[in-house]
Design an enzyme around this catalytic site. Structure first.
Site, PDB file in Angstrom:
ATOM      1  N   ASP A 200       0.880  -1.174   0.000  1.00 16.25           N
ATOM      2  CA  ASP A 200       0.000   0.000   0.000  1.00 16.25           C
ATOM      3  C   ASP A 200       0.919   1.226   0.000  1.00 16.25           C
ATOM      4  OD1 ASP A 200      -2.309   1.713   0.555  1.00 16.25           O
ATOM      5  OD2 ASP A 200      -1.503   1.823   2.591  1.00 16.25           O
ATOM      6  N   LEU A 201       0.416   2.358  -0.463  1.00 18.40           N
ATOM      7  CA  LEU A 201       1.245   3.564  -0.517  1.00 18.40           C
ATOM      8  C   LEU A 201       1.057   4.455   0.712  1.00 18.40           C
ATOM      9  CD1 LEU A 201       1.016   4.554  -4.316  1.00 18.40           C
ATOM     10  CD2 LEU A 201       2.941   3.501  -3.106  1.00 18.40           C
TER      11      LEU A 201
END
Length: 282
Positions: free
Chosen positions: A11-12
């Site tokens: 995930d960012l």
């Protein structure tokens, strides 16, 4: 290595990225070493392609990517790859937009891949979603009239006192057709995608493509749009800054996104030996 390689899903926001929206040197070097050792590294984000491709290139990736929480699964550098785009029906989108207008929400934004429609001009929202000067300009004005295609996602910016009412409406009237999530602070934005779309869908497709078994999938996340992915992965890792619900279902909890949580975990779990580690994290 073929039978020991892992698929590493990142995930960012709040996970790979620092609070300043940067990839730390330690995370960058650790992920590069993981790739050198034969592991597969992918991005799985709620962001659209245009707001994640810079990080993809910074990591030197040549793998598929999951955008819009699974509503778009594609390969940025291999257009022959079997992409999967799963927008919601435009009729459903129009009904939701009507409900938003009834509740007098602050704004509504629709995305069709990388094309953006904004109901009312709002400089703050434009700053968030227009990540580079090269991004195409938004179409601004009556979103119901302008939106002519099935949207990849809808984003609602409700007044804070209407969040519960709006989410209840979505559950009561549209649960069979859509999924909805709420962003974390400071933006109380509700993000809506087609039913059945989540990051685990993308991860499953990519793992199948690389012939990597579920138990060798490592996934990192911090928010409620990571729940299915963390639950699906054989090695689900919640960040130290993750919501409690995610921590409760994860197999592991690592350090926060500000403390290089991804690098810390992977160096230990995969026994990575960095070739030239930067002095600042030794």
């Amino acid at each position: 290595m073929e039978n020991k390689r892992h698929l590493i899903a990142l995930d960012l926001d709040g996970t790979l990225l620092t609070d300043n929206k940067e990839i730390s040197i330690r995370n960058l070097e650790t992920l590069q070493q993981a790739k050198n050792d034969g592991h597969i590294v992918v991005i799985a984000t709620g962001r659209p392609h245009r707001a994640s491709i810079n990080y993809y290139h910074e990591l030197g990736m040549d793998t598929p990517m999951v955008n819009f929480n699974g509503a778009l699964i594609h390969h940025p550098t291999d257009h022959k790859w079997d992409a999967l785009h799963s927008p919601m029906p435009i009729r459903t989108a129009h009904k939701i937009i009507d409900a938003c207008h009834d509740l007098n929400v602050n704004n509504v934004l629709a995305e069709v891949m990388d094309t953006v429609y904004l109901d009312q001009y709002d400089e703050n929202i434009i700053d968030i979603f227009q990540t580079t000067q090269q991004d195409p300009p938004f179409t601004i004005g009556s979103i119901k009239n302008e939106l002519k295609e099935d949207p990849t996602s809808l984003l609602i910016h409700p007044k804070e006192e209407h969040i519960h009412e709006l989410r209840s409406h979505l559950d009561d009237y549209h649960a069979e057709l859509i999924e909805h999530r709420k962003w974390g602070a400071p933006w109380n934005i509700i993000e809506i995608v087609r039913k059945g779309m989540n990051k685990a869908v993308g991860l499953q497709k990519i793992a199948h493509y690389y012939h990597i078994p579920q138990e060798q999938i490592i996934a990192f996340g911090d928010e409620d749009n990571d729940l299915e992915m963390i639950d699906y992965a054989g090695v689900g890792v919640a960040m130290g800054n993750a919501i409690d619900e995610l921590k409760s279902i994860s197999k592991h909890v690592t350090a926060t996104n500000e403390q290089d949580g991804i690098g810390v975990f992977l160096e230990d779990y995969l026994k990575l030996k960095l070739q030239n580690p930067s002095k600042n994290f030794l």
